[in-house]
Write a protein that holds these residues in place. Structure first.
Motif, PDB file in Angstrom:
ATOM      1  N   ARG A 232      54.703  -0.486  -7.632  1.00 22.58           N
ATOM      2  CA  ARG A 232      54.061  -1.804  -7.770  1.00 22.58           C
ATOM      3  C   ARG A 232      53.321  -1.895  -9.107  1.00 22.58           C
ATOM      4  O   ARG A 232      53.329  -2.952  -9.755  1.00 22.58           O
ATOM      5  CB  ARG A 232      53.093  -2.021  -6.605  1.00 22.58           C
ATOM      6  N   ARG A 233      52.709  -0.802  -9.534  1.00 22.28           N
ATOM      7  CA  ARG A 233      51.991  -0.799 -10.817  1.00 22.28           C
ATOM      8  C   ARG A 233      52.956  -1.041 -11.975  1.00 22.28           C
ATOM      9  O   ARG A 233      52.652  -1.795 -12.914  1.00 22.28           O
ATOM     10  CB  ARG A 233      51.285   0.544 -10.980  1.00 22.28           C
TER      11      ARG A 233
ATOM     12  N   ILE B 256      55.895  -2.571 -11.827  1.00 17.86           N
ATOM     13  CA  ILE B 256      56.392  -3.953 -11.741  1.00 17.86           C
ATOM     14  C   ILE B 256      55.347  -4.929 -12.258  1.00 17.86           C
ATOM     15  O   ILE B 256      55.659  -5.875 -12.998  1.00 17.86           O
ATOM     16  CB  ILE B 256      56.780  -4.269 -10.286  1.00 17.86           C
ATOM     17  N   ASP B 257      54.088  -4.727 -11.898  1.00 23.78           N
ATOM     18  CA  ASP B 257      53.016  -5.599 -12.393  1.00 23.78           C
ATOM     19  C   ASP B 257      52.928  -5.534 -13.916  1.00 23.78           C
ATOM     20  O   ASP B 257      52.683  -6.553 -14.581  1.00 23.78           O
ATOM     21  CB  ASP B 257      51.681  -5.181 -11.784  1.00 23.78           C
TER      22      ASP B 257
ATOM     23  N   ARG C  12      55.639  -7.649 -15.493  1.00 23.80           N
ATOM     24  CA  ARG C  12      55.317  -9.080 -15.444  1.00 23.80           C
ATOM     25  C   ARG C  12      54.204  -9.430 -16.425  1.00 23.80           C
ATOM     26  O   ARG C  12      54.271 -10.453 -17.116  1.00 23.80           O
ATOM     27  CB  ARG C  12      54.909  -9.453 -14.028  1.00 23.80           C
ATOM     28  N   ARG C  13      53.190  -8.595 -16.486  1.00 20.64           N
ATOM     29  CA  ARG C  13      52.043  -8.896 -17.352  1.00 20.64           C
ATOM     30  C   ARG C  13      52.423  -8.923 -18.823  1.00 20.64           C
ATOM     31  O   ARG C  13      51.938  -9.752 -19.593  1.00 20.64           O
ATOM     32  CB  ARG C  13      50.929  -7.869 -17.107  1.00 20.64           C
TER      33      ARG C  13
ATOM     34  N   ALA D 163      60.381  -6.090  -5.614  1.00 24.65           N
ATOM     35  CA  ALA D 163      60.660  -7.207  -6.539  1.00 24.65           C
ATOM     36  C   ALA D 163      62.154  -7.241  -6.846  1.00 24.65           C
ATOM     37  O   ALA D 163      62.597  -6.686  -7.856  1.00 24.65           O
ATOM     38  CB  ALA D 163      59.847  -7.062  -7.812  1.00 24.65           C
TER      39      ALA D 163
END
Length: 443
Positions: A328-329, A331-332, A335-336, A361
């Motif tokens: 998740r880190r 993937i974030d 996106r960021r 995702a």
């Protein structure tokens, strides 16, 4: 004690005077002691220690860094510092943090210069290995911790901490957690005893005005070391880089044969990234069930390719988390930073890595890479890009850069998860096919 103790000379200790005195003077001094005085003298660290093994004076410091060579007497200095604080009532709850659980037990507590060996019979602590607990007769307690498990240090509070062989600690988070728990009493303090290594943590402590630094070499303690040991280390290491570091305690930055040097990295330092055509998140996964702050580290590096053709390393988001959390880190981060692709090595995790990404995702552009060659072989083309001035760094990447400067043509000298993630990201950006229609974004 009523018998007068001579002034220091020789190595600076009072015991140095006694050793250098004539046999008659030495006998007269010792025979003048009562049995009680002799017992007290045997355990009197102020008599036996050298000045550079004694606690710094004053109240202006919060930390004491003993940066010294092998055989200097660092462990003895650390154990005696803890003992003195306990006996004076200045410490009630103490953290003893070793590089590993075995180091904490076998060196700091049970070793020849450890707390059990140096304590006088009337103030000897009770050692309960199963609880990792030392308890003194006056009620003070010390708990042993392993720097390999930073999560152990979350929660416990202390008024004193002794960290041994800081240069061997793999996880800097252990140091941060130790400091966060050092919050009891009016003036909590720490001591770190270590041989030097040019890590970001050591350099930061050297620059901190609240840290008192003591330096020393192996030869400061020559009188208490085996002559054969001294002769051998001089023959093998005197004049070498390893000798400068391990014997003379010099902070030697560049590792011979390293693919990157600090000068090379600093030459490519930029304040900001500018306009980027592509952004990639590289991941070197640690697949396992370890919780946050424990176990192996997952390398997560964000890098972009500028419109001028140079690569810019944007962020190091490496972490110690369970697989779902680090996925998740990553993937974030994609996106960021408006990334184009997530690139992950699948040698260890196999289909698990892609399964995690697709579950969290499904829309994320993903590429699995499999290492068919050794780490050094994969890293060498990337190091060549740095030498050509085709890769630059933004500020804030010190831990990654420490790993890079320890990565040699024979492989990594220590953990390399961050470097591995960097290699995957830059390989995709700079050595793979360039998309025909790049998106421009300004960071």
């Amino acid at each position: 004690m009523t018998t007068a103790i001579p002034t220091a000379s020789g190595d600076g200790s009072k015991a140095g005077w006694l050793a250098s005195a004539s046999p008659a003077d030495r006998a007269a001094f010792l025979h003048g002691l009562s049995p009680a005085e002799a017992r007290c003298l045997f355990h009197d660290w102020s008599f036996w220690s050298r000045p550079n093994q004694q606690s710094p004076p004053g109240d202006e410091w919060t930390g004491w860094l003993v940066l010294a060579g092998r055989g200097f007497g660092k462990t003895r200095a650390g154990a005696e510092w803890v003992r003195a604080a306990v006996e004076a009532g200045r410490a009630r709850r103490i953290a003893l943090v070793g590089a590993t659980a075995a180091d904490a037990r076998q060196v700091m507590i049970e070793g020849e210069s450890g707390l059990l060996a140096i304590s006088p019979p009337w103030m000897r602590p009770l050692w309960e290995p199963s609880k990792r607990l030392l308890t003194w007769p006056n009620g003070a307690v010390a708990t042993a911790f392993s720097a390999e498990r930073p999560g152990q240090l979350r929660g416990p509070q202390h008024d004193l901490a002794w960290a041994d062989e800081l240069c061997k600690w793999r996880h800097e988070d252990a140091w941060e957690q130790m400091l966060l728990g050092l919050r009891l009493g009016a003036h909590p303090r720490w001591l770190a005893t270590t041989t030097p290594r040019p890590s970001r943590l050591i350099r930061g402590l050297l620059a901190d005005p609240k840290v008192h630094v003591t330096r020393g070499s192996t030869f400061d303690n020559w009188a208490h070391l085996a002559p054969t040991f001294l002769a051998e280390v001089v023959r093998r290491y005197q004049g070498t880089r390893l000798g400068r570091q391990e014997l003379h305690a010099e902070l030697v930055d560049d590792v011979p044969g390293a693919l990157w040097t600090r000068a090379l990295i600093e030459a490519g330092r930029v304040a900001r990234a500018g306009e980027l055509a592509r952004v990639v998140v590289g991941v070197d996964p640690a697949v396992g069930a370890a919780g946050e702050g424990e176990g192996a580290e997952t390398g997560i590096i964000v890098a972009g390719r500028g419109i001028d053709g140079r690569a810019v390393v944007l962020a190091d988001l490496s972490c110690r988390m369970a697989p779902t959390a680090w996925a998740r880190r990553a993937i974030d981060a994609l996106r960021r930073f408006e990334g184009d692709r997530l690139v992950a090595e699948v040698n260890q995790g196999g289909d698990l890595v892609e399964s995690l990404v697709r579950t969290l995702a499904p829309e994320v552009p993903y590429r699995a890479v499999r290492a068919a060659r050794g780490k050094a072989v994969r890293a060498e083309p990337i190091a060549a890009l740095y030498e050509q001035g085709r890769v630059v760094h933004v500020p804030g990447l010190e831990t990654l850069e420490d790993q890079m400067c320890r990565f040699t043509s024979h492989g990594p000298d220590g953990p390399s998860d961050r470097v591995d993630a960097l290699v995957w990201a830059l390989t995709d950006l700079m050595l793979g096919p360039v998309p025909p229609a790049p998106r421009l974004r300004r960071l």
